[in-house]
Design a protein around this motif. Sequence first.
Motif, PDB file in Angstrom:
ATOM      1  N   ARG A  20       0.837  -1.212   0.000  1.00  0.00           N
ATOM      2  CA  ARG A  20       0.000   0.000   0.000  1.00  0.00           C
ATOM      3  C   ARG A  20       0.866   1.254   0.000  1.00  0.00           C
ATOM      4  O   ARG A  20       0.539   2.250  -0.640  1.00  0.00           O
ATOM      5  CB  ARG A  20      -0.953   0.016   1.198  1.00  0.00           C
ATOM      6  N   SER A  21       2.005   1.203   0.686  1.00  0.00           N
ATOM      7  CA  SER A  21       2.888   2.371   0.715  1.00  0.00           C
ATOM      8  C   SER A  21       3.660   2.523  -0.596  1.00  0.00           C
ATOM      9  O   SER A  21       4.071   3.620  -0.952  1.00  0.00           O
ATOM     10  CB  SER A  21       3.856   2.303   1.899  1.00  0.00           C
ATOM     11  N   ARG A  22       3.846   1.429  -1.324  1.00  0.00           N
ATOM     12  CA  ARG A  22       4.553   1.494  -2.617  1.00  0.00           C
ATOM     13  C   ARG A  22       3.619   1.849  -3.761  1.00  0.00           C
ATOM     14  O   ARG A  22       4.033   2.494  -4.720  1.00  0.00           O
ATOM     15  CB  ARG A  22       5.217   0.151  -2.935  1.00  0.00           C
ATOM     16  N   TYR A  23       2.391   1.393  -3.708  1.00  0.00           N
ATOM     17  CA  TYR A  23       1.408   1.651  -4.774  1.00  0.00           C
ATOM     18  C   TYR A  23       0.430   2.709  -4.271  1.00  0.00           C
ATOM     19  O   TYR A  23      -0.731   2.421  -3.993  1.00  0.00           O
ATOM     20  CB  TYR A  23       0.680   0.363  -5.150  1.00  0.00           C
ATOM     21  N   THR A  24       0.912   3.923  -4.194  1.00  0.00           N
ATOM     22  CA  THR A  24       0.135   4.995  -3.571  1.00  0.00           C
ATOM     23  C   THR A  24      -1.074   5.414  -4.394  1.00  0.00           C
ATOM     24  O   THR A  24      -2.016   5.986  -3.844  1.00  0.00           O
ATOM     25  CB  THR A  24       1.027   6.221  -3.301  1.00  0.00           C
ATOM     26  N   THR A  25      -1.068   5.151  -5.698  1.00  0.00           N
ATOM     27  CA  THR A  25      -2.213   5.535  -6.520  1.00  0.00           C
ATOM     28  C   THR A  25      -3.277   4.441  -6.575  1.00  0.00           C
ATOM     29  O   THR A  25      -4.387   4.687  -7.047  1.00  0.00           O
ATOM     30  CB  THR A  25      -1.777   5.873  -7.961  1.00  0.00           C
ATOM     31  N   ALA A  26      -2.949   3.263  -6.101  1.00  0.00           N
ATOM     32  CA  ALA A  26      -3.905   2.146  -6.116  1.00  0.00           C
ATOM     33  C   ALA A  26      -4.859   2.261  -4.936  1.00  0.00           C
ATOM     34  O   ALA A  26      -4.474   2.699  -3.850  1.00  0.00           O
ATOM     35  CB  ALA A  26      -3.166   0.814  -6.047  1.00  0.00           C
ATOM     36  N   GLU A  27      -6.091   1.871  -5.175  1.00  0.00           N
ATOM     37  CA  GLU A  27      -7.056   1.803  -4.074  1.00  0.00           C
ATOM     38  C   GLU A  27      -6.557   0.743  -3.078  1.00  0.00           C
ATOM     39  O   GLU A  27      -6.131  -0.337  -3.484  1.00  0.00           O
ATOM     40  CB  GLU A  27      -8.430   1.387  -4.604  1.00  0.00           C
ATOM     41  N   PRO A  28      -6.597   1.045  -1.788  1.00  0.00           N
ATOM     42  CA  PRO A  28      -6.158   0.066  -0.796  1.00  0.00           C
ATOM     43  C   PRO A  28      -6.869  -1.289  -0.951  1.00  0.00           C
ATOM     44  O   PRO A  28      -6.252  -2.341  -0.766  1.00  0.00           O
ATOM     45  CB  PRO A  28      -6.498   0.722   0.545  1.00  0.00           C
ATOM     46  N   ALA A  29      -8.143  -1.261  -1.324  1.00  0.00           N
ATOM     47  CA  ALA A  29      -8.884  -2.519  -1.509  1.00  0.00           C
ATOM     48  C   ALA A  29      -8.308  -3.344  -2.654  1.00  0.00           C
ATOM     49  O   ALA A  29      -8.318  -4.580  -2.602  1.00  0.00           O
ATOM     50  CB  ALA A  29     -10.354  -2.224  -1.765  1.00  0.00           C
ATOM     51  N   LYS A  30      -7.801  -2.672  -3.675  1.00  0.00           N
ATOM     52  CA  LYS A  30      -7.192  -3.380  -4.806  1.00  0.00           C
ATOM     53  C   LYS A  30      -5.898  -4.069  -4.384  1.00  0.00           C
ATOM     54  O   LYS A  30      -5.626  -5.208  -4.779  1.00  0.00           O
ATOM     55  CB  LYS A  30      -6.917  -2.397  -5.954  1.00  0.00           C
ATOM     56  N   VAL A  31      -5.117  -3.389  -3.569  1.00  0.00           N
ATOM     57  CA  VAL A  31      -3.873  -3.976  -3.050  1.00  0.00           C
ATOM     58  C   VAL A  31      -4.209  -5.169  -2.168  1.00  0.00           C
ATOM     59  O   VAL A  31      -3.609  -6.246  -2.297  1.00  0.00           O
ATOM     60  CB  VAL A  31      -3.041  -2.923  -2.284  1.00  0.00           C
ATOM     61  N   GLU A  32      -5.181  -4.984  -1.267  1.00  0.00           N
ATOM     62  CA  GLU A  32      -5.594  -6.068  -0.372  1.00  0.00           C
ATOM     63  C   GLU A  32      -6.085  -7.283  -1.170  1.00  0.00           C
ATOM     64  O   GLU A  32      -5.781  -8.421  -0.821  1.00  0.00           O
ATOM     65  CB  GLU A  32      -6.689  -5.600   0.587  1.00  0.00           C
ATOM     66  N   ALA A  33      -6.835  -7.030  -2.231  1.00  0.00           N
ATOM     67  CA  ALA A  33      -7.360  -8.125  -3.055  1.00  0.00           C
ATOM     68  C   ALA A  33      -6.227  -8.878  -3.740  1.00  0.00           C
ATOM     69  O   ALA A  33      -6.258 -10.115  -3.826  1.00  0.00           O
ATOM     70  CB  ALA A  33      -8.344  -7.583  -4.088  1.00  0.00           C
ATOM     71  N   ALA A  34      -5.215  -8.155  -4.212  1.00  0.00           N
ATOM     72  CA  ALA A  34      -4.071  -8.802  -4.863  1.00  0.00           C
ATOM     73  C   ALA A  34      -3.304  -9.672  -3.870  1.00  0.00           C
ATOM     74  O   ALA A  34      -2.904 -10.800  -4.189  1.00  0.00           O
ATOM     75  CB  ALA A  34      -3.148  -7.753  -5.484  1.00  0.00           C
ATOM     76  N   VAL A  35      -3.123  -9.160  -2.662  1.00  0.00           N
ATOM     77  CA  VAL A  35      -2.417  -9.922  -1.623  1.00  0.00           C
ATOM     78  C   VAL A  35      -3.234 -11.148  -1.221  1.00  0.00           C
ATOM     79  O   VAL A  35      -2.702 -12.260  -1.120  1.00  0.00           O
ATOM     80  CB  VAL A  35      -2.101  -9.025  -0.406  1.00  0.00           C
ATOM     81  N   LYS A  36      -4.531 -10.950  -1.022  1.00  0.00           N
ATOM     82  CA  LYS A  36      -5.395 -12.058  -0.608  1.00  0.00           C
ATOM     83  C   LYS A  36      -5.433 -13.156  -1.681  1.00  0.00           C
ATOM     84  O   LYS A  36      -5.342 -14.344  -1.360  1.00  0.00           O
ATOM     85  CB  LYS A  36      -6.805 -11.546  -0.332  1.00  0.00           C
ATOM     86  N   ALA A  37      -5.541 -12.752  -2.943  1.00  0.00           N
ATOM     87  CA  ALA A  37      -5.566 -13.746  -4.029  1.00  0.00           C
ATOM     88  C   ALA A  37      -4.250 -14.515  -4.095  1.00  0.00           C
ATOM     89  O   ALA A  37      -4.253 -15.749  -4.246  1.00  0.00           O
ATOM     90  CB  ALA A  37      -5.837 -13.054  -5.368  1.00  0.00           C
ATOM     91  N   ALA A  38      -3.140 -13.812  -3.958  1.00  0.00           N
ATOM     92  CA  ALA A  38      -1.834 -14.479  -3.983  1.00  0.00           C
ATOM     93  C   ALA A  38      -1.698 -15.440  -2.805  1.00  0.00           C
ATOM     94  O   ALA A  38      -1.213 -16.567  -2.959  1.00  0.00           O
ATOM     95  CB  ALA A  38      -0.714 -13.444  -3.965  1.00  0.00           C
ATOM     96  N   HIS A  39      -2.152 -15.007  -1.639  1.00  0.00           N
ATOM     97  CA  HIS A  39      -2.068 -15.865  -0.448  1.00  0.00           C
ATOM     98  C   HIS A  39      -2.972 -17.092  -0.601  1.00  0.00           C
ATOM     99  O   HIS A  39      -2.576 -18.212  -0.250  1.00  0.00           O
ATOM    100  CB  HIS A  39      -2.434 -15.049   0.791  1.00  0.00           C
ATOM    101  N   ASN A  40      -4.174 -16.888  -1.126  1.00  0.00           N
ATOM    102  CA  ASN A  40      -5.082 -18.019  -1.342  1.00  0.00           C
ATOM    103  C   ASN A  40      -4.507 -19.031  -2.321  1.00  0.00           C
ATOM    104  O   ASN A  40      -4.712 -20.234  -2.166  1.00  0.00           O
ATOM    105  CB  ASN A  40      -6.447 -17.532  -1.835  1.00  0.00           C
ATOM    106  N   ASN A  41      -3.799 -18.546  -3.345  1.00  0.00           N
ATOM    107  CA  ASN A  41      -3.187 -19.462  -4.318  1.00  0.00           C
ATOM    108  C   ASN A  41      -2.137 -20.360  -3.684  1.00  0.00           C
ATOM    109  O   ASN A  41      -1.843 -21.440  -4.208  1.00  0.00           O
ATOM    110  CB  ASN A  41      -2.557 -18.684  -5.474  1.00  0.00           C
TER     111      ASN A  41
END
Length: 76
Positions: A20-41
Amino acid sequence: MSTEHVSENKVIEQVSERLRSRYTTAEPAKVEAAVKAAHNNLRDSRIRDFVPIFVERHARATLDASGEQRQPHRPD
């Protein structure tokens, strides 16, 4: 819940914060979704030691592929 699982979840939270601190223009929910999807995989991985590293790499790749711009890394 085992202490290993709690520890992994804490590290995954730190991955989310870092991204979230690196992708400052991304919606926090989008970052969270990317992390959650990667973790679920990786949920069925037998060896858990490197899961947070792979989660961060996969989430970064997802965010990069979606066109999100990241800030340069600055060591603390």
